[in-house]
Design an enzyme around this catalytic site. Sequence first.
Site, short mmCIF file in Angstrom:
data_model
loop_
_atom_site.label_atom_id
_atom_site.label_comp_id
_atom_site.label_asym_id
_atom_site.label_seq_id
_atom_site.Cartn_x
_atom_site.Cartn_y
_atom_site.Cartn_z
N LYS A 13 -29.11 26.99 -83.78
CA LYS A 13 -29.06 28.26 -82.71
C LYS A 13 -29.28 27.83 -81.16
CE LYS A 13 -32.76 30.69 -84.55
NZ LYS A 13 -32.77 29.22 -85.70
N ARG A 88 -35.20 39.19 -84.88
CA ARG A 88 -35.48 38.16 -85.50
C ARG A 88 -36.19 39.78 -86.64
NH1 ARG A 88 -36.75 32.65 -83.88
NH2 ARG A 88 -37.47 31.67 -85.50
N ARG A 127 -35.90 16.81 -86.37
CA ARG A 127 -35.99 17.63 -85.28
C ARG A 127 -37.35 16.63 -84.76
NH1 ARG A 127 -35.33 23.38 -84.35
NH2 ARG A 127 -37.54 24.17 -85.39
N ARG A 160 -43.05 19.68 -83.88
CA ARG A 160 -43.56 20.13 -83.70
C ARG A 160 -44.20 21.07 -84.03
NH1 ARG A 160 -39.11 25.09 -83.01
NH2 ARG A 160 -39.75 26.13 -84.23
N ARG A 171 -41.40 29.37 -93.23
CA ARG A 171 -40.70 29.96 -92.82
C ARG A 171 -39.12 30.25 -92.65
NH1 ARG A 171 -40.54 25.19 -88.32
NH2 ARG A 171 -39.07 26.67 -87.29
P1 ADP Z 1 -36.50 28.21 -85.07
O1 ADP Z 1 -35.85 27.24 -83.12
O2 ADP Z 1 -37.60 26.76 -85.80
O3 ADP Z 1 -35.92 29.05 -85.45
P2 ADP Z 1 -38.41 29.04 -82.77
O4 ADP Z 1 -38.78 28.36 -81.45
O5 ADP Z 1 -36.72 30.33 -83.08
O6 ADP Z 1 -37.94 28.54 -83.82
O7 ADP Z 1 -39.33 30.19 -83.21
C1 ADP Z 1 -40.82 29.34 -83.78
C2 ADP Z 1 -41.44 30.67 -84.07
O8 ADP Z 1 -42.23 31.31 -82.59
C3 ADP Z 1 -41.01 31.78 -85.23
O9 ADP Z 1 -41.43 30.82 -86.21
C4 ADP Z 1 -41.74 32.58 -84.75
O10 ADP Z 1 -43.24 32.48 -85.72
C5 ADP Z 1 -42.15 32.85 -83.18
N1 ADP Z 1 -40.89 33.95 -83.08
C6 ADP Z 1 -39.71 32.91 -82.10
N2 ADP Z 1 -39.11 34.23 -81.57
C7 ADP Z 1 -39.73 35.48 -82.21
C8 ADP Z 1 -39.33 36.77 -82.69
N3 ADP Z 1 -38.39 36.95 -81.90
N4 ADP Z 1 -40.24 37.92 -83.64
C9 ADP Z 1 -41.11 37.13 -83.76
N5 ADP Z 1 -41.26 35.76 -83.33
C10 ADP Z 1 -40.64 35.16 -82.84
P1 ADP Z 2 -32.72 26.22 -84.90
O1 ADP Z 2 -32.72 27.05 -82.66
O2 ADP Z 2 -31.79 27.49 -85.16
O3 ADP Z 2 -33.87 26.12 -85.06
P2 ADP Z 2 -31.97 23.24 -83.70
O4 ADP Z 2 -31.01 23.65 -82.36
O5 ADP Z 2 -33.14 22.60 -83.36
O6 ADP Z 2 -32.18 24.23 -84.97
O7 ADP Z 2 -31.77 22.08 -84.77
C1 ADP Z 2 -32.47 22.10 -86.32
C2 ADP Z 2 -32.93 20.64 -86.00
O8 ADP Z 2 -31.02 19.88 -86.78
C3 ADP Z 2 -32.63 19.58 -84.57
O9 ADP Z 2 -33.29 18.16 -84.75
C4 ADP Z 2 -31.02 19.43 -84.37
O10 ADP Z 2 -30.65 18.36 -83.70
C5 ADP Z 2 -29.91 19.45 -86.20
N1 ADP Z 2 -28.89 19.81 -85.73
C6 ADP Z 2 -28.83 20.94 -85.26
N2 ADP Z 2 -26.90 20.93 -85.33
C7 ADP Z 2 -26.99 20.32 -86.28
C8 ADP Z 2 -25.59 19.71 -87.51
N3 ADP Z 2 -24.11 20.07 -86.46
N4 ADP Z 2 -25.79 18.30 -87.58
C9 ADP Z 2 -26.96 18.17 -87.55
N5 ADP Z 2 -27.99 17.67 -87.09
C10 ADP Z 2 -27.75 19.34 -86.34
#
Ligand code: ADP
Ligand code: ADP
Length: 214
Positions: A13, A88, A127, A160, A171
């Site tokens: 995302k 979320r 990541r 992270r 998660r």
């Molecule tokens: P990822 O990109 O791996 O999906 P995020 O960076 O979006 O993770 O979120 C990391 C953590 O921050 C989540 O696991 C949650 O604990 C918290 N968080 C982020 N956005 C929200 C939300 N909209 N509602 C509740 N918790 C959130």
């Molecule tokens: P989210 O915001 O949904 O948690 P990220 O954008 O941080 O996800 O991506 C999660 C991990 O996967 C990062 O290490 C990123 O560089 C990698 N990644 C993202 N898109 C792809 C893809 N299409 N193929 C392989 N790895 C990817």
Amino acid sequence: MKLIMLGAPGAGKGTQAKKIAAKYGIPHISTGDIFRENIKGNTQLGLKAKGYMDQGLLVPDELVLELIMDRFKAPDCKDGYVLDGFPRTIPQAKALDEALEKNNDRVEYAIDVDVADQVIINRMAGRRACLNCGRTYHVDTLKSKVEGICDYCNTELVLRDDDKPETVKKRLEVYHEQTQPLLDYYRKKGILHSVDGTGDIDKIYDEIIHILKA
Ligand code: ADP
Ligand code: ADP
Ligand code: ZN
């Protein structure tokens, strides 16, 4: 343009949201990034959020809503935004709709980046995140130019705390229980578009841009 990125943790995302935001000149708003900034800065909000985040749990809706409603007041939001990691939960989605409806406004697109759990588990261990500018890299698929250093802001990259395999499993469970129901919510509104989130980052991006132009 107002759009939401949906998908499991690690689906890509943030990677896609950054590109879309740059193309359309609108802000990329990641609630996770905002929480991490607050944790780094030792703020009250950060302290409250950290306990939940480290366990792989969602931060309570009230806290998230307070933060996001405040963010929407910033002048850069006037032409829209890409929301990444918000909403979320169903209550968050309803609160967003209600806030927008007050201004006769609405979300135009909900883009679901679809990736199977097993692929996610493999991805997350690799990541690496820049806690300064929010960019993410991957040790195999998206390397930074200099190992361990952000290309854009020269900050040291980190694994992270919540990207450890045990926490990623939690998660994913939380995602299926609390966030996946949003797919139906936006499908019923007729704005859900799913893309396959495996494969080349630029191909996925092209597919999303195609949806936004259609
Ligand atoms: P990822 O990109 O791996 O999906 P995020 O960076 O979006 O993770 O979120 C990391 C953590 O921050 C989540 O696991 C949650 O604990 C918290 N968080 C982020 N956005 C929200 C939300 N909209 N509602 C509740 N918790 C959130
Ligand atoms: P989210 O915001 O949904 O948690 P990220 O954008 O941080 O996800 O991506 C999660 C991990 O996967 C990062 O290490 C990123 O560089 C990698 N990644 C993202 N898109 C792809 C893809 N299409 N193929 C392989 N790895 C990817
Ligand atoms: Zn950076």
